[in-house]
Write an enzyme that holds these catalytic residues in place. Sequence first.
Site, PDB file in Angstrom:
ATOM      1  N   CYS A  68       0.866  -1.190   0.000  1.00 26.43           N
ATOM      2  CA  CYS A  68       0.000   0.000   0.000  1.00 26.43           C
ATOM      3  C   CYS A  68       0.901   1.237   0.000  1.00 26.43           C
ATOM      4  CB  CYS A  68      -0.986  -0.025   1.170  1.00 26.43           C
ATOM      5  SG  CYS A  68      -0.206  -0.009   2.804  1.00 26.43           S
ATOM      6  N   ARG A  70      -3.435  -0.547   5.313  1.00 31.38           N
ATOM      7  CA  ARG A  70      -4.052  -1.595   4.494  1.00 31.38           C
ATOM      8  C   ARG A  70      -3.182  -2.834   4.324  1.00 31.38           C
ATOM      9  NH1 ARG A  70      -5.054   2.371  -0.356  1.00 31.38           N
ATOM     10  NH2 ARG A  70      -3.124   3.145   0.578  1.00 31.38           N
ATOM     11  N   ASP A 113      -8.111   4.025   1.030  1.00 33.73           N
ATOM     12  CA  ASP A 113      -7.152   4.438   2.056  1.00 33.73           C
ATOM     13  C   ASP A 113      -7.923   4.980   3.266  1.00 33.73           C
ATOM     14  OD1 ASP A 113      -5.212   5.626   3.581  1.00 33.73           O
ATOM     15  OD2 ASP A 113      -4.248   6.672   1.916  1.00 33.73           O
TER      16      ASP A 113
HETATM   17  P1  4NP Z   1      -1.805   2.844   4.089  1.00 36.76           P
HETATM   18  O1  4NP Z   1      -2.410   4.223   4.660  1.00 36.76           O
HETATM   19  O2  4NP Z   1      -1.237   3.162   2.714  1.00 36.76           O
HETATM   20  O3  4NP Z   1      -2.972   1.933   4.018  1.00 36.76           O
HETATM   21  O4  4NP Z   1      -0.741   2.427   5.075  1.00 36.76           O
HETATM   22  C1  4NP Z   1      -1.674   5.405   4.753  1.00 36.76           C
HETATM   23  C2  4NP Z   1      -0.805   5.590   5.792  1.00 36.76           C
HETATM   24  C3  4NP Z   1      -0.105   6.776   5.905  1.00 36.76           C
HETATM   25  C4  4NP Z   1      -0.262   7.755   4.965  1.00 36.76           C
HETATM   26  C5  4NP Z   1      -1.128   7.568   3.895  1.00 36.76           C
HETATM   27  C6  4NP Z   1      -1.824   6.384   3.783  1.00 36.76           C
HETATM   28  N1  4NP Z   1       0.450   8.962   5.074  1.00 36.76           N
HETATM   29  O5  4NP Z   1       0.203   9.886   4.264  1.00 36.76           O
HETATM   30  O6  4NP Z   1       1.295   9.121   5.979  1.00 36.76           O
END
Ligand code: 4NP
Length: 154
Positions: free
Chosen positions: A7, A13, A123
């Site tokens: 992800c 995710r 997300d």
């Molecule tokens: P992930 O969610 O891609 O599902 O781990 C996110 C975690 C952090 C961030 C964006 C999406 N971020 O911008 O820090």
Amino acid sequence: MRVLFVCLGNICRSPTAEGVLRHQLQVAGLADQVHVASAGTGDWHVGKAPDARTCRAALSRGYDLSAQRAQQVSARHFAEYDLVLAMDKSNLAHLQALRPHAASAELDLFLRRYGAALDEVPDPYYGGADGFEQVLDLIEAACQALVVEIKGRL
Ligand code: 4NP
């Protein structure tokens, strides 16, 4: 067999998918035959445990993600894994650009291949608690289909 979920941050995710698939493989008696991991396209959270909201939602369904630590995906992962599964189309585009031409690893969008209603895992990072439950719902269902495929491939 080796499976890598990817992800953006590797704190919401893909750690959820790693924990859910590992649990389902244990239940199916296949844990010893499949290596499961996760990574992020970004490097902001490298070395950190998954997001506290992700851990809480997962633990309430019996998945303990607390031992996981974030890592950033790199070209070497395409040599180390057989199947690389992206959570959304932006992750997939990043991975397509990173993938060495000679790489043998299969690369696909996780829900396009194993999902039903949606083809991306939304997300949840900037949203409310519902988003984390939806992530779990989508991932649990898709991992069941993935386990069926894994059984056929082993
Ligand atoms: P992930 O969610 O891609 O599902 O781990 C996110 C975690 C952090 C961030 C964006 C999406 N971020 O911008 O820090």
